[in-house]
Design an enzyme around this catalytic site. Structure first.
Site, short mmCIF file in Angstrom:
data_model
loop_
_atom_site.label_atom_id
_atom_site.label_comp_id
_atom_site.label_asym_id
_atom_site.label_seq_id
_atom_site.Cartn_x
_atom_site.Cartn_y
_atom_site.Cartn_z
N GLY A 154 -30.65 -30.03 26.42
CA GLY A 154 -31.58 -31.33 26.49
C GLY A 154 -31.86 -31.63 24.86
O GLY A 154 -31.22 -31.14 23.91
N SER A 175 -25.43 -26.85 30.81
CA SER A 175 -26.38 -27.90 31.42
C SER A 175 -26.11 -28.53 32.96
O SER A 175 -24.98 -27.97 33.45
CB SER A 175 -26.59 -29.14 30.69
OG SER A 175 -25.14 -29.47 30.40
N SER A 177 -25.76 -31.56 33.87
CA SER A 177 -24.70 -32.63 34.03
C SER A 177 -23.71 -32.25 32.75
O SER A 177 -24.06 -31.64 31.65
CB SER A 177 -25.17 -33.81 33.70
OG SER A 177 -26.22 -34.03 32.47
N ALA A 235 -37.95 -20.91 26.13
CA ALA A 235 -38.34 -22.00 27.06
C ALA A 235 -39.64 -21.58 27.81
O ALA A 235 -40.71 -22.21 27.53
CB ALA A 235 -37.18 -22.04 28.05
N ARG A 236 -39.63 -21.10 28.98
CA ARG A 236 -40.82 -20.61 29.80
C ARG A 236 -40.43 -19.06 30.28
O ARG A 236 -39.25 -18.79 30.78
CB ARG A 236 -40.94 -21.56 30.87
CG ARG A 236 -41.51 -22.92 30.53
CD ARG A 236 -42.80 -23.08 30.08
NE ARG A 236 -43.50 -24.20 29.84
CZ ARG A 236 -43.75 -24.81 28.45
NH1 ARG A 236 -43.19 -24.09 27.44
NH2 ARG A 236 -44.08 -25.87 28.45
N GLU A 265 -49.44 -15.77 29.76
CA GLU A 265 -49.90 -16.22 28.34
C GLU A 265 -51.53 -16.41 28.22
O GLU A 265 -51.87 -17.22 28.95
CB GLU A 265 -49.16 -17.42 27.84
CG GLU A 265 -47.82 -17.07 27.89
CD GLU A 265 -46.68 -18.21 27.20
OE1 GLU A 265 -47.40 -19.34 26.55
OE2 GLU A 265 -45.69 -18.32 27.45
N HIS A 284 -45.82 -17.84 21.42
CA HIS A 284 -45.47 -19.41 21.89
C HIS A 284 -45.47 -20.06 20.89
O HIS A 284 -46.53 -21.08 20.76
CB HIS A 284 -46.54 -19.75 23.00
CG HIS A 284 -45.83 -20.80 23.75
ND1 HIS A 284 -45.89 -20.83 25.16
CD2 HIS A 284 -45.17 -21.82 23.35
CE1 HIS A 284 -45.50 -21.84 25.64
NE2 HIS A 284 -44.97 -22.60 24.66
N ILE A 285 -44.62 -19.86 19.71
CA ILE A 285 -45.08 -20.57 18.54
C ILE A 285 -43.64 -21.13 17.93
O ILE A 285 -43.49 -21.71 16.97
CB ILE A 285 -45.58 -19.54 17.26
CG1 ILE A 285 -44.81 -18.33 17.15
CG2 ILE A 285 -46.91 -19.41 17.34
CD1 ILE A 285 -43.42 -18.39 16.82
P1 NAP Z 1 -34.90 -31.41 28.43
O1 NAP Z 1 -34.61 -32.50 27.49
O2 NAP Z 1 -35.36 -32.10 30.03
O3 NAP Z 1 -33.32 -30.56 28.62
C1 NAP Z 1 -33.32 -29.44 29.76
C2 NAP Z 1 -31.94 -29.19 29.73
O4 NAP Z 1 -31.67 -28.16 30.71
C3 NAP Z 1 -30.98 -30.13 30.00
O5 NAP Z 1 -29.74 -29.99 29.47
C4 NAP Z 1 -30.72 -30.09 31.60
O6 NAP Z 1 -29.43 -30.59 32.01
C5 NAP Z 1 -30.77 -28.68 31.48
N1 NAP Z 1 -30.99 -28.16 33.12
C6 NAP Z 1 -32.11 -28.30 33.70
N2 NAP Z 1 -32.09 -27.71 34.84
C7 NAP Z 1 -30.99 -27.12 34.73
C8 NAP Z 1 -30.31 -26.38 35.88
N3 NAP Z 1 -30.67 -26.10 37.13
N4 NAP Z 1 -28.88 -25.90 35.81
C9 NAP Z 1 -28.22 -26.13 34.37
N5 NAP Z 1 -28.85 -26.77 33.34
C10 NAP Z 1 -29.98 -27.48 33.80
O7 NAP Z 1 -35.89 -30.59 27.84
P2 NAP Z 1 -36.20 -29.95 26.43
O8 NAP Z 1 -36.88 -31.11 25.67
O9 NAP Z 1 -34.92 -29.49 25.76
O10 NAP Z 1 -37.04 -28.77 26.66
C11 NAP Z 1 -36.65 -27.57 27.30
C12 NAP Z 1 -37.88 -26.74 27.51
O11 NAP Z 1 -38.41 -25.97 26.36
C13 NAP Z 1 -39.04 -27.46 28.07
O12 NAP Z 1 -38.85 -27.71 29.50
C14 NAP Z 1 -40.33 -26.57 27.90
O13 NAP Z 1 -40.54 -25.65 28.85
C15 NAP Z 1 -39.53 -25.54 26.66
N6 NAP Z 1 -40.45 -25.89 25.45
C16 NAP Z 1 -40.82 -24.75 24.69
C17 NAP Z 1 -41.50 -24.73 23.50
C18 NAP Z 1 -42.01 -23.65 22.77
O14 NAP Z 1 -42.77 -23.53 21.77
N7 NAP Z 1 -41.63 -22.23 23.23
C19 NAP Z 1 -41.61 -26.06 22.97
C20 NAP Z 1 -41.48 -27.24 23.64
C21 NAP Z 1 -40.61 -26.93 24.78
P3 NAP Z 1 -29.07 -32.12 32.06
O15 NAP Z 1 -28.95 -32.38 30.57
O16 NAP Z 1 -27.86 -32.26 32.79
O17 NAP Z 1 -30.48 -32.77 32.84
#
Ligand code: NAP
Length: 321
Positions: A154, A175, A177, A235-236, A265, A284-285
């Site tokens: 994503g 991913s 899609s 991620a989480r 956390e 978580h940084i």
């Molecule tokens: P995003 O744009 O929604 O992208 C999510 C990606 O995961 C997309 O490529 C999606 O596929 C794929 N996906 C979701 N469900 C799936 C499944 N069942 N099977 C295969 N692929 C799947 O999210 P983002 O903005 O990149 O953020 C990702 C995550 O990072 C967030 O949800 C958050 O939890 C985490 N995060 C962590 C921090 C930190 O500081 N640690 C900071 C920000 C965010 P498609 O492209 O096909 O939809």
């Protein structure tokens, strides 16, 4: 710019800022970014004023506080991860907008590169050797011989992939899609996940937490990973089955895990993860939201809505992200 008005009263209703944490800095930067709006901390709004609110800007709000906003039209999260808001948005059929910020993606890409280098250049092992006063060069492997598999392509996964490609790594990704990303071999589905896991030296987790991704990296999937591979979870916490990960590290199946996110956390002080020699714990940084750039993005979304009634791209609540 024309001053936007509120559809119900002709005057601008307040925007609520709802958070379980101190929201004062957020309210300050949001007010600077949209000076014509009245952005008010949830705690400072009376129940009567809460009924006027159509837009809530939120950072990890409690569901109880959200319940009093009965006339909300939509919610804007200033966080990218919105798994805790999805049930609320689904129950009330409320449009939910999450933060999509190139600055955040850039910060995450930087973190992914930093911790990939940390593993690739054997930093945990050299730190351990130094503690033992041990002078022992380890085998150097060029970046081009290392495959990094990214789960989730994503906003954050794609930015990370581009940064890793630029640094010379072989990059694969998985991913939901199909994707076409320059210099990245991309996969979908169960067999695609198997391929990415079986061929990666370092697996980077950047999937949202949904019912489909809960414990997606579990014992059965870890088994197919390369001997001595490493995991970076940014991620989480619940996307990875921590017990299965611990067993794989203890059995020398996996070499190292960099964990920035956890099911609980802050990570409890009695957690076994803190002292594990093969785990790097981060609080978580990896990609903190940049309030200034986020406020500009939120302001532009709110301004467009006030002027045209148009909503930004919405979270697809039914799929959970
Ligand atoms: P995003 O744009 O929604 O992208 C999510 C990606 O995961 C997309 O490529 C999606 O596929 C794929 N996906 C979701 N469900 C799936 C499944 N069942 N099977 C295969 N692929 C799947 O999210 P983002 O903005 O990149 O953020 C990702 C995550 O990072 C967030 O949800 C958050 O939890 C985490 N995060 C962590 C921090 C930190 O500081 N640690 C900071 C920000 C965010 P498609 O492209 O096909 O939809």
């Amino acid at each position: 710019m024309t001053t936007p008005t509120n559809s119900r009263s002709g005057a601008l209703a307040p925007i609520a800022f709802v958070s379980q944490h101190d929201g004062s800095r957020w309210i300050e930067v949001l007010a600077q970014a949209m000076p014509y709006e009245r952005i008010v901390d949830d705690n400072a709004l009376s129940d009567a004023e809460a009924l006027l609110v159509e837009i809530a800007i939120v950072a990890d709000p409690s569901p109880e506080r959200m319940a009093r906003y009965l006339h909300l039209k939509w919610i804007h999260s200033v966080w990218a991860g919105i798994e805790r808001l999805v049930p609320l948005a689904a129950a009330r059929q409320l449009p939910l907008v999450r933060l999509v910020d190139p600055a955040l993606a850039n910060t995450m890409a930087e973190a992914v590169l930093a911790w990939t280098l940390y593993i690739h250049r054997d930093m945990p092992a050299y730190a351990a050797q130094q503690r033992e006063r041990m002078w022992r060069p380890r085998n150097y492997v060029p970046a081009g011989e290392i495959t990094v598999g990214i789960l989730g392509l994503g906003e954050l996964g794609r930015a990370a992939a581009a940064r890793l490609v630029a640094a010379g790594y072989r990059v694969t990704g998985w991913s939901h899609s199909a994707k076409a990303i320059r210099a990245v071999e991309t996969f979908t589905g169960a067999t695609g996940l198997h391929t990415v896991l079986a061929t990666a030296d370092i697996v980077v987790v950047l999937l949202p937490l949904t019912s489909d991704t809960h414990h997606v990296l579990n014992a059965e999937r870890i088994v197919v990973m390369r001997e001595g591979a490493s995991v970076i979870n940014f991620a989480r916490g619940a996307v990875v089955d921590t017990d299965a990960l611990l067993r794989a590290l203890d059995a020398d199946k996996l070499s190292h895990a960099v964990l920035d996110v956890f099911e609980a956390e802050p990570l409890p002080t009695n957690s076994a993860l803190w002292n594990h020699p093969k785990i790097t714990v981060l609080p978580h940084i990896s990609a903190p939201t940049n309030r200034d750039s986020a406020a500009i993005i939120v302001a532009s979304n709110v301004t467009r809505f006030r002027a045209t009634g148009e909503l930004p791209a919405l979270v697809r609540v039914e799929r959970g992200y």
